[in-house]
Scaffold this motif. Structure first.
Motif, mmCIF file in Angstrom:
data_model
loop_
_atom_site.group_PDB
_atom_site.id
_atom_site.type_symbol
_atom_site.label_atom_id
_atom_site.label_comp_id
_atom_site.label_asym_id
_atom_site.label_seq_id
_atom_site.Cartn_x
_atom_site.Cartn_y
_atom_site.Cartn_z
ATOM 1 N N LEU A 214 0.887 -1.192 -0.016
ATOM 2 C CA LEU A 214 0.155 0.044 0.134
ATOM 3 C C LEU A 214 0.940 1.345 0.087
ATOM 4 C CD1 LEU A 214 -2.818 -0.939 2.432
ATOM 5 C CD2 LEU A 214 -2.834 -1.143 -0.206
ATOM 6 N N ASN A 215 1.939 1.160 0.830
ATOM 7 C CA ASN A 215 2.852 2.417 0.823
ATOM 8 C C ASN A 215 4.353 2.009 1.165
ATOM 9 O OD1 ASN A 215 4.053 4.951 0.970
ATOM 10 N ND2 ASN A 215 2.706 5.920 2.373
ATOM 11 N N PRO A 216 4.863 1.637 0.192
ATOM 12 C CA PRO A 216 6.309 1.091 0.278
ATOM 13 C C PRO A 216 7.178 1.939 0.914
ATOM 14 C CG PRO A 216 5.851 1.483 -1.957
ATOM 15 C CD PRO A 216 4.804 1.478 -1.308
ATOM 16 N N ILE A 233 12.568 -2.805 5.550
ATOM 17 C CA ILE A 233 12.422 -3.631 6.781
ATOM 18 C C ILE A 233 11.708 -5.062 6.123
ATOM 19 C CG2 ILE A 233 11.363 -4.072 8.853
ATOM 20 C CD1 ILE A 233 10.920 -1.076 9.397
ATOM 21 N N THR A 234 10.823 -4.846 5.527
ATOM 22 C CA THR A 234 10.272 -6.088 4.648
ATOM 23 C C THR A 234 11.152 -6.990 4.082
ATOM 24 O OG1 THR A 234 7.908 -5.068 4.683
ATOM 25 C CG2 THR A 234 8.258 -7.036 3.612
ATOM 26 N N ALA A 235 11.889 -6.007 3.153
ATOM 27 C CA ALA A 235 12.875 -6.817 2.246
ATOM 28 C C ALA A 235 14.016 -7.643 3.231
ATOM 29 C CB ALA A 235 13.579 -6.025 1.394
ATOM 30 N N GLY A 236 14.443 -6.926 4.296
ATOM 31 C CA GLY A 236 15.392 -7.531 5.103
ATOM 32 C C GLY A 236 14.832 -8.670 5.539
ATOM 33 N N TYR A 237 13.496 -8.840 6.194
ATOM 34 C CA TYR A 237 12.922 -10.118 6.592
ATOM 35 C C TYR A 237 12.985 -11.246 5.717
ATOM 36 C CZ TYR A 237 11.332 -8.376 11.264
ATOM 37 O OH TYR A 237 11.390 -7.876 12.339
#
Length: 305
Positions: A214-216, A233-237
């Motif tokens: 929704l809002n990267p 943060i999401t890419a890191g996970y």
């Protein structure tokens, strides 16, 4: 100063919509002027905006049936009742359930460890215990583990709930959490290493996945100082989970559950983006520590996610 989410105008005194969380100028501050997703809930002749906890304002027939059921419950479920706070705040309700389950889990374990395993832990050897698909979401392997997952639910859960409504948020949380746990168990079986899982990280990663779509560029201000876009943060996970699965690193963390939950969240976020006009705030500030989803467990034993 802030930028209007609709026209991009920089304004000194922005308006924040409490229904969708967006930031707007005076021209677009009204829900109808920025196509607020909350407008989908308007159908109330008495002028009461639905909290999203139920759909009682959408259908008089279904509302009547629900009111009859509610009247038979031994607890007041109305706006003035003891559950009123959780109307529109299911994310916080789940947070309370996590800590209540955590306490109950350790109390039962002190009395009968095997019973605790059967009630709260989803494992390769009891996958037919359907209740553990859901109780394992709220159970956790330790204090640090539940603090990390509570961090995600507390700060990011309400944002998603505000966009989709409480009922759909509850479905997202429970379904993504259950499928993440089942996915981890199946991955472990395919690797020939039976395991068990507890924790809400699958649901937590689904929440992050929705917000990332929704809002990267949503800014998360760690300690009110360091701005980090949520996509990073999401890419890191995701990177850490994929790397660990491929190399066998960090075996005590349920990386498969992380990836399954994240994929569900990304897919649902894309669905929302394609079918609804939703907006997300431009930044989120918090000063807390505590890691994100995940935590130590044991190879062949309980994995925390």
């Amino acid at each position: 100063m802030a930028t209007c989410d609709v026209c991009g105008k920089v304004v000194n005194m922005p308006y924040n919509c409490r229904h969708c969380g967006g930031t707007f100028c005076s021209e677009h501050r009204l829900p109808e002027n920025h196509e607020c997703p909350g407008l989908h809930n308007w159908n109330d002749p008495q002028g009461v905006f639905d909290s999203g906890f139920d759909d009682s304002v959408n259908s008089s027939g279904s509302a009547s049936a629900r009111s009859k059921v509610a009247s038979k419950l031994p607890i007041d479920t109305g706006p003035g009742g003891p559950l009123a706070y959780f109307r529109g705040n299911v994310a916080y309700l789940f947070l309370v359930l996590m800590w209540a389950t955590f306490a109950l889990q350790f109390a039962v374990r002190a009395i009968d460890p095997q019973l605790a395993q059967s009630l709260f832990v989803l494992s390769s050897w009891n996958v037919e215990y359907v209740w553990t698909w859901f109780t394992s979401i709220f159970a956790h392997g330790g204090f640090g583990h539940i603090v990390g997952n509570s961090f995600i639910v507390f700060f990011f859960g309400p944002l998603v709930e505000r966009y989709v409504g409480s009922r759909k948020f509850a479905i997202l949380f429970l379904v993504s959490g259950a499928l993440a746990g089942l996915g981890q168990v199946l991955i472990s079986l395919a690797q020939g290493v039976p395991s068990s899982v507890v924790g809400a990280s699958g649901a937590g990663l689904a929440i992050l996945g929705v917000l990332t779509i929704l809002n990267p560029d949503l800014k998360v201000y760690l300690y009110f100082i360091l701005p980090i876009p949520i996509w990073l943060i999401t890419a890191g996970y995701a990177f850490f989970s994929v790397l660990s699965l491929s190399t066998g690193g960090a075996p005590r963390i349920a990386h498969g559950a992380h990836l399954v939950g994240l994929l569900i969240g990304l897919a649902y976020g894309q669905y929302l983006k394609n079918n609804r006009n939703v907006s997300a705030p431009n930044r989120l500030e918090f000063g807390g520590g505590g890691g994100g989803p995940g935590g130590p467990g044991g190879p062949g034993g309980r994995r925390r996610f």
